[in-house]
Design a protein around this motif. Structure first.
Motif, PDB file in Angstrom:
ATOM      1  N   ARG A 381       4.719 -57.123  38.189  1.00 39.57           N
ATOM      2  CA  ARG A 381       3.835 -56.081  38.716  1.00 39.57           C
ATOM      3  C   ARG A 381       2.380 -56.393  38.372  1.00 39.57           C
ATOM      4  O   ARG A 381       2.079 -57.109  37.413  1.00 39.57           O
ATOM      5  N   GLU A 382       1.469 -55.826  39.173  1.00 44.51           N
ATOM      6  CA  GLU A 382       0.048 -56.096  38.965  1.00 44.51           C
ATOM      7  C   GLU A 382      -0.769 -54.834  39.158  1.00 44.51           C
ATOM      8  O   GLU A 382      -0.301 -53.827  39.707  1.00 44.51           O
ATOM      9  N   TYR A 406       0.309 -62.842  30.900  1.00 43.16           N
ATOM     10  CA  TYR A 406      -0.417 -62.074  31.911  1.00 43.16           C
ATOM     11  C   TYR A 406      -1.396 -62.995  32.624  1.00 43.16           C
ATOM     12  O   TYR A 406      -2.195 -63.692  31.978  1.00 43.16           O
ATOM     13  N   ARG A 498      -7.865 -58.754  38.709  1.00 40.14           N
ATOM     14  CA  ARG A 498      -6.449 -58.458  38.918  1.00 40.14           C
ATOM     15  C   ARG A 498      -5.667 -58.922  37.692  1.00 40.14           C
ATOM     16  O   ARG A 498      -5.847 -60.054  37.224  1.00 40.14           O
ATOM     17  N   THR A 500      -1.793 -59.399  36.300  1.00 39.42           N
ATOM     18  CA  THR A 500      -0.395 -59.484  36.731  1.00 39.42           C
ATOM     19  C   THR A 500       0.468 -59.918  35.558  1.00 39.42           C
ATOM     20  O   THR A 500       0.145 -60.911  34.883  1.00 39.42           O
ATOM     21  N   ARG A 502       3.484 -61.805  34.347  1.00 42.38           N
ATOM     22  CA  ARG A 502       4.220 -62.919  34.944  1.00 42.38           C
ATOM     23  C   ARG A 502       5.694 -62.549  35.112  1.00 42.38           C
ATOM     24  O   ARG A 502       6.310 -61.972  34.206  1.00 42.38           O
TER      25      ARG A 502
END
Length: 506
Positions: A381-382, A406, A498, A500, A502
Motif C-alpha cells: 500500500r502507498e 519503504y 509518495r 510505499t 514494499r
C-alpha cells in the motif's frame, strides 16, 4: 467623666427620680457603643490603613450574583448580598541596600554609574561602563512587559538594583563591597536586589551576564519564589540574549544569528557537543535540574534552549508565558503539568527534532510541526503527501515499522532563495551550496518514535528523488526540504512525496 458632665449640663439642678436615672444610663450606654464602634471595627487607622499594613494578599470571597426580585416567593424577604472583603494591598520588600561612600570608592578607582533601575559600581573602563545602567533600564521594561509590573514598596520608591562589576576583585574585597559570606562564583551571583559579577573578556557577554543577574533580581523581588531552577536560570539566559540596533534600541529573548554576534556565550556549541556525545536532555531531565546542576555550564545551555523553544513556539508560547505568573509557592510545577498534559507527547517529539537540528538563526516558528492523524501501511500500500520548502520537519502521516522496507519517491521543484536570482531545485538538491553535509533542496527523512523525548541518536537519512528506507526503529516518518534553519522564509514550492511499503513485507 465625660458622660456625667454632659448629663449635668443638660439637666442643670433638676431633681432625678429612679426612672429618669435609668433612662439616662441607658442613653449613655447607647452613645458609648456608637462612639466606640469605629475603633472596634477598623482599628485606630481605619479599615484602609489596616489593609495597607499587611504584606500578603488575601483571597477575596466570590461576589454573589444579585437577587432576582421578580422570582422571589411571595412574602420572602429580600436578601442583602454579602460584600466581599477588600483585597489586602501587596507590597514588595523595602529597599535595604547598603549605602556606600562614593568619594572614598572613587579614590581607589571604583566609580558609580546610575540610571533609574541600576546603581553600578565598577573599576572597568568608564567608556565601557557608562552605557550599562541604561541597558538595564531597557531590560526592566522588557521584564515588566513579560511578567507584569512589580508591586510598589511602602516607601513608593522605584525598583532599583545595585550591581558590582569587578575587574580587580581585590579592590571590592578591600572596600567591603564584596561580602565575605557571599559564596564564590566564576561569573556572577545575585542576592536580593544586589548582584556581583566578574568582568568578561567579550563586550557582548559582559552585557549578557549583567542582564542575566538583573533578571534574577527582578524575578525574585517578591518573597517565596519556588519555581524550578531550570526555569529561573533559563529565563535569565533567555533575557540575556539580546541585540542592540544602530539606533541604540535593544531587543531581548533573541535567537542569535551567528557566533560572532554573541561572543563568549557558546550555548549552541555546548548543546551540539552534548548531543554528539550521546548526552541529549529531555524536557523532564531539564525540568528536574536542582540547584547544584548549575555548577556545570551545560545546564545553563539546556535550560536556555528549553525556555527559548517554549517561549517562541506558536503552539506552546502562550501557556509558557502564563507560567510567569506562578513563581511563588509550589504552584509552578502543577501548572506546568496542567498546561501541557494534553500534548506532552507531541511536545517531547518536537523537542527531540528541535535539539537535533538546533543552530544559530533557528526559525522556531517556521520549524513548528503539525501532528495530523497517522496510519500504518499494509504491504504493497502507498500514500502521498506534499512537503513544503518553507517549513521544517513535516509529518508524512505514515507510521513505519522497524525492519520493514519503504520506497520513497519525490517529484516537483522548489525555490530556495530569491536573490540574486531564484535558486530552483528538485528533490536531489543543488550542489552550489550545502547544509549539514547535504545539498540544498535535497529531500531528507527521519523516524521519530512515539516515546521520543530527546535528540535522536539515529540521525537523518538523505532521500533525494528516490530511496529505500528500512528504519531501525518504529515511529512516525517525518520529511523536510534541506536548507539552513534560518533561511526558510524565502523558500517556495513543494515536493509531492509518495511512500510505499514494499510488497512482501508484513
Amino acid at each position: 467623666m465625660f458622660f456625667q458632665r454632659c448629663g449635668a449640663s443638660r439637666m442643670g439642678n433638676w431633681p432625678m427620680n429612679e426612672t429618669m436615672l435609668r433612662r439616662l444610663n441607658e442613653k449613655r450606654r447607647q452613645i458609648a457603643v456608637w462612639l466606640l464602634l469605629p475603633i472596634l471595627v477598623g482599628g485606630c487607622g481605619g479599615a484602609e490603613d489596616a489593609a495597607n499594613d499587611s504584606p500578603a494578599p488575601s483571597v477575596a470571597s466570590p461576589v454573589r450574583p444579585p437577587e432576582d426580585n421578580n422570582n422571589r416567593p411571595d412574602g420572602a424577604q429580600q436578601k442583602t448580598p454579602k460584600q466581599p472583603p477588600q483585597s489586602q494591598r501587596v507590597y514588595r520588600p523595602d529597599d535595604q541596600r547598603p549605602q556606600h561612600d562614593d568619594t572614598r570608592l572613587a579614590e581607589v578607582g571604583i566609580q558609580r554609574y546610575e540610571s533609574q533601575r541600576l546603581i553600578l559600581y565598577t573599576d572597568i573602563d568608564p567608556e565601557v561602563a557608562k552605557p550599562l545602567p541604561g541597558l538595564m533600564d531597557e531590560a526592566y521594561r522588557a521584564w515588566e512587559e513579560y511578567f507584569g509590573p512589580l508591586p510598589p514598596n511602602r516607601a513608593g520608591s522605584d525598583f532599583q538594583m545595585t550591581g558590582y562589576l569587578m575587574g580587580d576583585k581585590r579592590l571590592f574585597v578591600e572596600t567591603g563591597l564584596l561580602p565575605e559570606d557571599l559564596p564564590d562564583f566564576p561569573h556572577g551571583r545575585n542576592r536580593g536586589i544586589e548582584f556581583w559579577m566578574n568582568d568578561q573578556e567579550h563586550d557582548y557577554y559582559r552585557r549578557h551576564l549583567m542582564i542575566h543577574e538583573g533578571t534574577h533580581c527582578f524575578m525574585t523581588a517578591m518573597p517565596g519564589v519556588l519555581a524550578p531552577s531550570s526555569y529561573m536560570e533559563g529565563m535569565a539566559e533567555l533575557f540575556g540574549t539580546h541585540r542592540t540596533d544602530a539606533q541604540g534600541r535593544t531587543t531581548f529573548r533573541i535567537m542569535p544569528t551567528e557566533s560572532l554576534e554573541v561572543r563568549g556565550w557558546g550555548r549552541l556549541q555546548i548543546i551540539a557537543a552534548e548531543c554528539a556525545a550521546g548526552r541529549p536532555q529531555s524536557v523532564m531531565d531539564i525540568f528536574n535540574y536542582g540547584h547544584n546542576s548549575f555548577l556545570k555550564t551545560e545546564s545553563y545551555a539546556w535550560s536556555w534552549a528549553l525556555c527559548k523553544f517554549l517561549d517562541a513556539h506558536p503552539r506552546y508560547r502562550d501557556r509558557f508565558r502564563e507560567l510567569g505568573g506562578y513563581l511563588q509557592g509550589t504552584q509552578f510545577s502543577r501548572k506546568f503539568q496542567e498546561f501541557y498534559r494534553t500534548d506532552l507527547s507531541e511536545l517531547n517529539r518536537e523537542w527531540a527534532l528541535f535539539t537535533s537540528g538546533l543552530n544559530y538563526d533557528y526559525d522556531v516558528e517556521r520549524a513548528a510541526i503539525k501532528f495530523p492523524a497517522t496510519q500504518a501501511l499494509a504491504a504493497g500500500r502507498e500514500t502521498s503527501v506534499e512537503i513544503q520548502a518553507n517549513r521544517g520537519w513535516q509529518s508524512s502521516g505514515v507510521e513505519v515499522e522497524a525492519g520493514a522496507a519503504y520506497e520513497i519517491t519525490a517529484e516537483g521543484m522548489v525555490t530556495l532563495a530569491q536573490t540574486p536570482r531564484p535558486w530552483e531545485a528538485t528533490a536531489e538538491g543543488i550542489t552550489i551550496r550545502y547544509h549539514d553535509g547535504q545539498p540544498l533542496g535535497r529531500l531528507l527523512a527521519v523516524v521519530v518514535p512515539k516515546n521520543a523525548t530527546a535528540a535522536l541518536a539515529d540521525g537523518i537519512e538523505p532521500v533525494g528523488a528516490a530511496a529505500t528506507l528500512r528504519p531501525r526503529v518504529s515511529g512516525t516518518l517525518f520529511l523536510r526540504v534541506n536548507d539552513a534553519w534560518g533561511e526558510l522564509s524565502d523558500n517556495g514550492g513543494t515536493y509531492r512525496v509518495r511512500v510505499t511499503r514494499r510488497a512482501g513485507d508484513s
